[in-house]
Motif scaffolding. Structure first.
Motif, PDB file in Angstrom:
ATOM      1  N   LYS A  84       0.832  -1.202   0.000  1.00 50.42           N
ATOM      2  CA  LYS A  84       0.000   0.000   0.000  1.00 50.42           C
ATOM      3  C   LYS A  84       0.871   1.258   0.000  1.00 50.42           C
ATOM      4  CE  LYS A  84      -4.084  -1.963   0.622  1.00 50.42           C
ATOM      5  NZ  LYS A  84      -4.770  -2.302  -0.582  1.00 50.42           N
ATOM      6  N   ARG A  85       2.091   1.126   0.483  1.00 52.02           N
ATOM      7  CA  ARG A  85       2.977   2.285   0.627  1.00 52.02           C
ATOM      8  C   ARG A  85       3.743   2.560  -0.668  1.00 52.02           C
ATOM      9  NH1 ARG A  85       6.490   1.898   5.902  1.00 52.02           N
ATOM     10  NH2 ARG A  85       7.728   2.938   4.349  1.00 52.02           N
ATOM     11  N   ALA A  86       3.631   3.771  -1.155  1.00 54.82           N
ATOM     12  CA  ALA A  86       4.321   4.158  -2.386  1.00 54.82           C
ATOM     13  C   ALA A  86       5.839   4.081  -2.219  1.00 54.82           C
ATOM     14  CB  ALA A  86       3.915   5.565  -2.803  1.00 54.82           C
ATOM     15  N   VAL A  87       6.324   4.313  -1.016  1.00 54.18           N
ATOM     16  CA  VAL A  87       7.760   4.249  -0.753  1.00 54.18           C
ATOM     17  C   VAL A  87       8.292   2.855  -1.067  1.00 54.18           C
ATOM     18  CG1 VAL A  87       9.463   4.295   1.103  1.00 54.18           C
ATOM     19  CG2 VAL A  87       7.753   6.070   0.964  1.00 54.18           C
ATOM     20  N   ASP A  88       7.570   1.840  -0.658  1.00 55.43           N
ATOM     21  CA  ASP A  88       8.001   0.459  -0.916  1.00 55.43           C
ATOM     22  C   ASP A  88       7.940   0.124  -2.401  1.00 55.43           C
ATOM     23  OD1 ASP A  88       8.334   0.045   1.826  1.00 55.43           O
ATOM     24  OD2 ASP A  88       6.269  -0.672   2.076  1.00 55.43           O
ATOM     25  N   ARG A  89       6.863   0.526  -3.054  1.00 59.57           N
ATOM     26  CA  ARG A  89       6.732   0.253  -4.494  1.00 59.57           C
ATOM     27  C   ARG A  89       7.819   0.971  -5.284  1.00 59.57           C
ATOM     28  NH1 ARG A  89       1.360   1.664  -3.273  1.00 59.57           N
ATOM     29  NH2 ARG A  89       1.475   3.481  -4.640  1.00 59.57           N
ATOM     30  N   ASN A  90       8.110   2.206  -4.935  1.00 57.37           N
ATOM     31  CA  ASN A  90       9.136   2.975  -5.655  1.00 57.37           C
ATOM     32  C   ASN A  90      10.533   2.402  -5.446  1.00 57.37           C
ATOM     33  OD1 ASN A  90       7.253   4.692  -6.713  1.00 57.37           O
ATOM     34  ND2 ASN A  90       7.465   6.209  -5.093  1.00 57.37           N
ATOM     35  N   ARG A  91      10.811   1.879  -4.252  1.00 57.11           N
ATOM     36  CA  ARG A  91      12.118   1.252  -4.001  1.00 57.11           C
ATOM     37  C   ARG A  91      12.311   0.060  -4.930  1.00 57.11           C
ATOM     38  NH1 ARG A  91      14.113  -3.190  -0.963  1.00 57.11           N
ATOM     39  NH2 ARG A  91      11.991  -3.740  -0.402  1.00 57.11           N
ATOM     40  N   ILE A  92      11.277  -0.753  -5.068  1.00 51.34           N
ATOM     41  CA  ILE A  92      11.366  -1.921  -5.939  1.00 51.34           C
ATOM     42  C   ILE A  92      11.553  -1.479  -7.390  1.00 51.34           C
ATOM     43  CG2 ILE A  92      10.077  -3.893  -6.824  1.00 51.34           C
ATOM     44  CD1 ILE A  92       8.737  -4.013  -4.000  1.00 51.34           C
ATOM     45  N   LYS A  93      10.810  -0.467  -7.817  1.00 49.09           N
ATOM     46  CA  LYS A  93      10.934   0.004  -9.198  1.00 49.09           C
ATOM     47  C   LYS A  93      12.316   0.576  -9.486  1.00 49.09           C
ATOM     48  CE  LYS A  93       6.913   2.283  -9.055  1.00 49.09           C
ATOM     49  NZ  LYS A  93       5.762   3.095  -9.503  1.00 49.09           N
TER      50      LYS A  93
ATOM     51  N   LEU B  18      15.145  -0.312  -8.032  1.00 50.78           N
ATOM     52  CA  LEU B  18      16.084  -1.436  -8.123  1.00 50.78           C
ATOM     53  C   LEU B  18      15.965  -2.155  -9.468  1.00 50.78           C
ATOM     54  CD1 LEU B  18      15.774  -2.927  -4.553  1.00 50.78           C
ATOM     55  CD2 LEU B  18      17.846  -2.076  -5.610  1.00 50.78           C
ATOM     56  N   VAL B  19      14.734  -2.346  -9.924  1.00 56.02           N
ATOM     57  CA  VAL B  19      14.526  -3.017 -11.209  1.00 56.02           C
ATOM     58  C   VAL B  19      15.110  -2.189 -12.345  1.00 56.02           C
ATOM     59  CG1 VAL B  19      12.760  -3.739 -12.856  1.00 56.02           C
ATOM     60  CG2 VAL B  19      12.518  -4.324 -10.450  1.00 56.02           C
ATOM     61  N   ARG B  20      14.832  -0.888 -12.338  1.00 60.71           N
ATOM     62  CA  ARG B  20      15.348  -0.008 -13.392  1.00 60.71           C
ATOM     63  C   ARG B  20      16.868  -0.015 -13.427  1.00 60.71           C
ATOM     64  NH1 ARG B  20      11.499   3.783 -12.181  1.00 60.71           N
ATOM     65  NH2 ARG B  20      12.938   4.773 -10.745  1.00 60.71           N
ATOM     66  N   GLU B  21      17.474   0.069 -12.264  1.00 61.91           N
ATOM     67  CA  GLU B  21      18.932   0.099 -12.196  1.00 61.91           C
ATOM     68  C   GLU B  21      19.533  -1.213 -12.702  1.00 61.91           C
ATOM     69  OE1 GLU B  21      22.657   1.835 -11.338  1.00 61.91           O
ATOM     70  OE2 GLU B  21      20.665   2.657 -11.587  1.00 61.91           O
ATOM     71  N   SER B  22      18.958  -2.323 -12.307  1.00 63.80           N
ATOM     72  CA  SER B  22      19.458  -3.617 -12.752  1.00 63.80           C
ATOM     73  C   SER B  22      19.298  -3.772 -14.265  1.00 63.80           C
ATOM     74  CB  SER B  22      18.705  -4.716 -12.013  1.00 63.80           C
ATOM     75  OG  SER B  22      19.105  -5.976 -12.463  1.00 63.80           O
ATOM     76  N   TYR B  23      18.144  -3.399 -14.773  1.00 67.91           N
ATOM     77  CA  TYR B  23      17.875  -3.501 -16.213  1.00 67.91           C
ATOM     78  C   TYR B  23      18.805  -2.597 -17.018  1.00 67.91           C
ATOM     79  CZ  TYR B  23      15.421  -2.789 -20.630  1.00 67.91           C
ATOM     80  OH  TYR B  23      15.108  -2.669 -21.959  1.00 67.91           O
TER      81      TYR B  23
ATOM     82  N   SER C 121       6.266 -10.537  -1.937  1.00 63.82           N
ATOM     83  CA  SER C 121       7.410 -10.923  -1.104  1.00 63.82           C
ATOM     84  C   SER C 121       8.594  -9.976  -1.283  1.00 63.82           C
ATOM     85  CB  SER C 121       7.836 -12.350  -1.429  1.00 63.82           C
ATOM     86  OG  SER C 121       8.241 -12.444  -2.777  1.00 63.82           O
ATOM     87  N   ALA C 122       8.598  -9.198  -2.354  1.00 67.82           N
ATOM     88  CA  ALA C 122       9.723  -8.293  -2.616  1.00 67.82           C
ATOM     89  C   ALA C 122       9.773  -7.129  -1.637  1.00 67.82           C
ATOM     90  CB  ALA C 122       9.639  -7.752  -4.036  1.00 67.82           C
ATOM     91  N   VAL C 123       8.663  -6.807  -0.994  1.00 65.50           N
ATOM     92  CA  VAL C 123       8.612  -5.646  -0.102  1.00 65.50           C
ATOM     93  C   VAL C 123       9.524  -5.823   1.096  1.00 65.50           C
ATOM     94  CG1 VAL C 123       7.111  -4.291   1.407  1.00 65.50           C
ATOM     95  CG2 VAL C 123       6.307  -5.022  -0.820  1.00 65.50           C
ATOM     96  N   LYS C 124       9.490  -6.979   1.712  1.00 65.66           N
ATOM     97  CA  LYS C 124      10.265  -7.226   2.940  1.00 65.66           C
ATOM     98  C   LYS C 124      11.685  -7.716   2.667  1.00 65.66           C
ATOM     99  CE  LYS C 124       6.726  -6.576   5.724  1.00 65.66           C
ATOM    100  NZ  LYS C 124       6.577  -5.311   6.349  1.00 65.66           N
TER     101      LYS C 124
ATOM    102  N   ALA D 276      19.971  -6.258  -1.571  1.00 64.08           N
ATOM    103  CA  ALA D 276      20.981  -7.156  -2.130  1.00 64.08           C
ATOM    104  C   ALA D 276      20.340  -8.449  -2.632  1.00 64.08           C
ATOM    105  CB  ALA D 276      22.044  -7.469  -1.087  1.00 64.08           C
ATOM    106  N   GLU D 277      19.371  -8.959  -1.905  1.00 64.83           N
ATOM    107  CA  GLU D 277      18.705 -10.194  -2.330  1.00 64.83           C
ATOM    108  C   GLU D 277      17.840  -9.949  -3.569  1.00 64.83           C
ATOM    109  OE1 GLU D 277      15.773 -13.536  -0.395  1.00 64.83           O
ATOM    110  OE2 GLU D 277      17.031 -12.335   0.945  1.00 64.83           O
ATOM    111  N   LEU D 278      17.215  -8.785  -3.653  1.00 63.10           N
ATOM    112  CA  LEU D 278      16.440  -8.449  -4.852  1.00 63.10           C
ATOM    113  C   LEU D 278      17.344  -8.326  -6.070  1.00 63.10           C
ATOM    114  CD1 LEU D 278      13.833  -5.852  -3.541  1.00 63.10           C
ATOM    115  CD2 LEU D 278      13.446  -8.227  -4.164  1.00 63.10           C
TER     116      LEU D 278
END
Length: 126
Positions: free
Chosen positions: A57-66, A68-73, A92-95, A99-101
């Motif tokens: 629900k938290r935009a902060v968590d969703r943006n962190r994942i995005k 990381l994905v952008r940087e890796s890609y 499961s990616a939120v918690k 480094a593991e992501l």
């Protein structure tokens, strides 16, 4: 632009691009991500991502994942085959630590690279 930039041509931007993947795509999954991909006539690989509110629900968590994905890609996109990829994050990616992501994303990119190698090897019968 530099070698590791992320131009607009390397991203899925239009809703039609995302919709086209839904009908004719194949899937690869790792622990925290699911990738739907299909080959394309574009000269480069393009990626779009979906991190829904179901993930967090938290935009902060969703943006962190995005991020990381952008940087890796951004670092691997030049070596990937010419496919359109829709990367979907799992809840499961939120918690999960960053480094593991990153390791999970590296595994996903390697699976896509093996598809490229497998498509390139083979002989023509004649």
């Amino acid at each position: 632009m530099g070698l590791y930039s992320l131009p607009r041509t390397a991203r899925l931007l239009k809703p039609g691009d995302f919709a086209a993947l839904k009908g004719k795509s194949r899937r690869i999954s790792v622990r925290h991500f699911l990738a739907e991909f299909s080959s394309t006539d574009q000269p480069t690989c393009r990626m779009g991502q979906a991190v829904s509110r179901r993930v967090s629900k938290r935009a902060v968590d969703r943006n962190r994942i995005k991020r990381l994905v952008r940087e890796s890609y951004r670092h691997v996109r030049t070596g990937l085959p010419s496919v359109d990829i829709l990367l979907i994050a799992r809840s499961s990616a939120v918690k999960t630590p960053n480094a593991e992501l990153r390791d999970d994303l590296t595994l996903l990119w390697n699976k896509l690279l093996t598809l490229k190698a497998a498509a390139g090897t083979g002989t023509m019968r004649g």
